[in-house]
Design an enzyme around this catalytic site. Structure first.
Site, PDB file in Angstrom:
ATOM      1  N   THR A   8       6.632  -6.673  12.814  1.00  0.00           N
ATOM      2  CA  THR A   8       7.470  -6.137  11.732  1.00  0.00           C
ATOM      3  C   THR A   8       7.184  -4.650  11.490  1.00  0.00           C
ATOM      4  O   THR A   8       8.093  -3.816  11.544  1.00  0.00           O
ATOM      5  CB  THR A   8       7.215  -6.936  10.431  1.00  0.00           C
ATOM      6  OG1 THR A   8       7.428  -8.312  10.702  1.00  0.00           O
ATOM      7  CG2 THR A   8       8.140  -6.497   9.317  1.00  0.00           C
ATOM      8  N   VAL A   9       5.921  -4.311  11.233  1.00  0.00           N
ATOM      9  CA  VAL A   9       5.616  -2.912  10.888  1.00  0.00           C
ATOM     10  C   VAL A   9       5.679  -2.016  12.134  1.00  0.00           C
ATOM     11  O   VAL A   9       6.241  -0.919  12.090  1.00  0.00           O
ATOM     12  CB  VAL A   9       4.234  -2.800  10.189  1.00  0.00           C
ATOM     13  CG1 VAL A   9       3.935  -1.350   9.827  1.00  0.00           C
ATOM     14  CG2 VAL A   9       4.189  -3.666   8.931  1.00  0.00           C
TER      15      VAL A   9
ATOM     16  N   LYS B  28      -4.746  -3.458   5.837  1.00  0.00           N
ATOM     17  CA  LYS B  28      -5.652  -3.379   4.664  1.00  0.00           C
ATOM     18  C   LYS B  28      -6.910  -4.216   4.832  1.00  0.00           C
ATOM     19  O   LYS B  28      -7.969  -3.868   4.325  1.00  0.00           O
ATOM     20  CB  LYS B  28      -4.925  -3.777   3.372  1.00  0.00           C
ATOM     21  CG  LYS B  28      -4.171  -5.094   3.444  1.00  0.00           C
ATOM     22  CD  LYS B  28      -2.709  -4.879   3.701  1.00  0.00           C
ATOM     23  CE  LYS B  28      -2.070  -6.146   4.217  1.00  0.00           C
ATOM     24  NZ  LYS B  28      -0.703  -6.291   3.862  1.00  0.00           N
TER      25      LYS B  28
ATOM     26  N   VAL C  85      -1.993   0.288   1.206  1.00  0.00           N
ATOM     27  CA  VAL C  85      -1.919  -0.009  -0.242  1.00  0.00           C
ATOM     28  C   VAL C  85      -0.577   0.474  -0.792  1.00  0.00           C
ATOM     29  O   VAL C  85      -0.202   1.628  -0.606  1.00  0.00           O
ATOM     30  CB  VAL C  85      -3.058   0.698  -1.020  1.00  0.00           C
ATOM     31  CG1 VAL C  85      -2.971   0.381  -2.513  1.00  0.00           C
ATOM     32  CG2 VAL C  85      -4.423   0.319  -0.474  1.00  0.00           C
TER      33      VAL C  85
ATOM     34  N   GLY D 184       2.443  -0.284   0.069  1.00  0.00           N
ATOM     35  CA  GLY D 184       3.563  -0.140   1.024  1.00  0.00           C
ATOM     36  C   GLY D 184       4.002   1.313   1.137  1.00  0.00           C
ATOM     37  O   GLY D 184       3.242   2.167   1.579  1.00  0.00           O
TER      38      GLY D 184
ATOM     39  N   ILE E 249       4.571   3.477  -1.261  1.00  0.00           N
ATOM     40  CA  ILE E 249       4.179   4.397  -2.351  1.00  0.00           C
ATOM     41  C   ILE E 249       3.067   5.322  -1.844  1.00  0.00           C
ATOM     42  O   ILE E 249       2.037   4.845  -1.378  1.00  0.00           O
ATOM     43  CB  ILE E 249       3.640   3.633  -3.587  1.00  0.00           C
ATOM     44  CG1 ILE E 249       4.616   2.559  -4.050  1.00  0.00           C
ATOM     45  CG2 ILE E 249       3.328   4.599  -4.727  1.00  0.00           C
ATOM     46  CD1 ILE E 249       4.069   1.698  -5.189  1.00  0.00           C
TER      47      ILE E 249
ATOM     48  N   GLU F 107       2.240 -12.191   4.185  1.00  0.00           N
ATOM     49  CA  GLU F 107       1.265 -12.157   5.274  1.00  0.00           C
ATOM     50  C   GLU F 107       1.513 -13.337   6.208  1.00  0.00           C
ATOM     51  O   GLU F 107       2.133 -14.322   5.810  1.00  0.00           O
ATOM     52  CB  GLU F 107      -0.156 -12.285   4.704  1.00  0.00           C
ATOM     53  CG  GLU F 107      -0.554 -11.131   3.798  1.00  0.00           C
ATOM     54  CD  GLU F 107      -0.510  -9.797   4.499  1.00  0.00           C
ATOM     55  OE1 GLU F 107      -1.228  -9.623   5.487  1.00  0.00           O
ATOM     56  OE2 GLU F 107       0.262  -8.931   4.074  1.00  0.00           O
TER      57      GLU F 107
ATOM     58  N   LYS G  93      -6.698  -4.476  -1.288  1.00  0.00           N
ATOM     59  CA  LYS G  93      -6.076  -3.202  -1.685  1.00  0.00           C
ATOM     60  C   LYS G  93      -6.821  -2.589  -2.873  1.00  0.00           C
ATOM     61  O   LYS G  93      -6.961  -1.369  -2.970  1.00  0.00           O
ATOM     62  CB  LYS G  93      -4.597  -3.447  -2.029  1.00  0.00           C
ATOM     63  CG  LYS G  93      -3.774  -3.817  -0.804  1.00  0.00           C
ATOM     64  CD  LYS G  93      -2.407  -4.363  -1.197  1.00  0.00           C
ATOM     65  CE  LYS G  93      -1.539  -4.646   0.014  1.00  0.00           C
ATOM     66  NZ  LYS G  93      -0.314  -5.384  -0.324  1.00  0.00           N
TER      67      LYS G  93
HETATM   68  N1  HSE Z   1       2.002  -9.214   2.118  1.00  0.00           N
HETATM   69  C1  HSE Z   1       1.908  -7.894   1.594  1.00  0.00           C
HETATM   70  C2  HSE Z   1       2.642  -7.854   0.267  1.00  0.00           C
HETATM   71  C3  HSE Z   1       2.505  -6.909   2.551  1.00  0.00           C
HETATM   72  O1  HSE Z   1       3.406  -8.787  -0.006  1.00  0.00           O
HETATM   73  O2  HSE Z   1       2.458  -6.922  -0.502  1.00  0.00           O
HETATM   74  C4  HSE Z   1       2.262  -5.476   2.194  1.00  0.00           C
HETATM   75  O3  HSE Z   1       0.911  -5.154   2.178  1.00  0.00           O
END
Ligand code: HSE
Length: 406
Positions: free
Chosen positions: A11-12, A100, A127, A129, A131, A185, A200
């Site tokens: 995904t990322v 993280k 941390v 996403g 932001i 996750e 985080k």
């Molecule tokens: N599973 C994490 C969340 C993804 O829902 O914030 C982003 O770190």
């Protein structure tokens, strides 16, 4: 031209490749030269994908290519991701990540290795996403002594709580949606049990204090015990429920850190943070409160933060600009000594006994008690957490729910 490699085309990782493809012009302008995704490391093949030809299966291809100066680690986990990160940094290649778990567990060592090799280990995406909170703490707030960081740091749990509150949605159904949207996750237990938020929190607190913060020492509770009845009660009290991360530097210098659901007044700045959004409140000793808000999970917001780190690394080749934190461990305060006030839920038949155990008397006018269906909910007085826990232990099953008040 700066060549980079992306480890993990999930995904990322695929989001990072997409950001570099879509925003090439802006990225080249901001980096000072073109950034080219030379390799994508994955165990799988991607027939028909426009980047198919750049997929490699052996990390050594990347490691041994002196032309690659920045590596994006978007694999996740603390196994191969840790080994590859160490090897890349040792070879003088900067590493940017959204991982993280790895940063929380091995960040101190990896930051030191990057400094030794005059490169950078950056993890803005780990941390909040999209932001830009870590760079803000490190750079824009570098003149501040940071006193507290409070936030909503997990998109999945915020999404679940928001849907429970606004649509009375079923917990399992919403969790499934969050997974489909790419927020959760791989093992969603990390989200709903608060572990992701805990990691985080450790990263934020380490950056804020300049010391290593051990995630295992942060008191952590998840959202699995929260019910629609809790939201019903909260709404009657003009409150909502959020999973909050809290890290406060006490007057004696010790760090009081915890992750737990809180019932907060609707007027609180974090109360209206809905959907997958995250928000982080940072309190500095000169500045006072500041609030940062944005998408906390999802492919492109997270990828954008990784890509911004790559640009920063590209601008600073051969120079370590990511300070991070030292190996000195932050001294932690014991949450059992903390003063808190709780919402307690119990069955109607036990209401009088349960309320008496906390207040010494049964008086809904004082405890702000409310009946709903077969349940009764009330607020306790302010008390030490250890005293609250002891009373709950004695009451046993009579207490069916408890949530801290903010
Ligand atoms: N599973 C994490 C969340 C993804 O829902 O914030 C982003 O770190």
């Amino acid at each position: 031209m700066i060549n980079i490699a992306v480890l993990g085309y999930g995904t990322v990782g695929s989001g990072v490749v997409e950001v570099f493809g879509s925003n090439q012009e802006q990225i080249s302008r901001n980096a000072g030269e073109e950034i080219y995704v030379k390799y994508i490391l994955d165990l799988r093949d991607f027939p028909g994908d426009p980047y198919e030809a750049r997929v490699v299966h052996d990390f050594n291809v990347i490691l041994e290519d002196d032309g690659v100066s920045v590596v994006c680690e978007t694999m996740g986990g603390v196994g191969a991701a840790y080994q590859f990160t160490k090897q890349a940094l040792a070879a003088g290649k900067s590493v940017c990540t959204s991982n993280k778990e790895l940063v929380a567990r091995h960040g101190t060592e990896l930051l030191a290795l990057a400094a030794e090799k005059h490169c950078n280990y950056m993890f803005e995406a780990s941390v909040g996403g999209g932001i830009p909170i870590l760079r803000t703490i490190q750079d824009s707030l570098s003149a501040e002594r940071i006193e507290a960081v409070t936030g909503i740091l997990n998109g999945t749990t915020n999404y679940i709580l928001y849907k429970m509150e606004t649509e009375h949605a079923d917990y399992c159904e919403v969790l499934k949606q969050a997974q489909e949207l790419g927020y959760a996750e791989r093992n969603p237990e990390a989200d709903v049990e608060g572990h992701d938020t805990c990691r985080k929190t450790a990263i934020l607190a380490a950056l804020a204090t300049g010391k290593t913060v051990d995630a295992d020492r942060i008191h952590t509770e998840g959202i699995t015990g929260i019910t629609l009845a809790d939201f019903e009660f909260a709404s009657r009290k003009n409150r909502t429920i959020k999973l909050l991360a809290s890290a406060k530097v006490q007057k004696d210098g010790r760090l009081l850190a915890m992750v737990a659901p809180f019932m907060l007044p609707m007027g609180h700045p974090l109360a209206t943070v809905g959907d997958v959004f995250n928000a982080v409140m940072v309190t500095g000793n000169m500045l006072g409160d500041t609030l940062f808000y944005g998408r906390g999970a999802g492919k492109l917001p997270t990828a954008s933060a990784v890509a911004a780190d790559v640009i920063d690394c590209a601008r600073n080749l051969g120079r370590t600009v990511m300070g991070g934190w030292s190996a000195e461990k932050a001294e932690m305060a014991d949450t059992a000594e903390m003063d808190s006030r709780f919402f307690v839920r119990t069955g109607v038949s036990a209401a009088e006994d349960v309320e008496k155990a906390f207040w010494g008397k049964y008086d809904p006018a004082v405890s702000e008690g409310i009946l709903f269906g077969e349940e009764y909910g009330f607020f306790t007085p302010v008390m030490k957490e250890k005293d609250f826990n002891e009373i709950c232990r004695k009451l046993g099953d009579a207490v069916s729910g408890k949530i801290r008040l903010m």
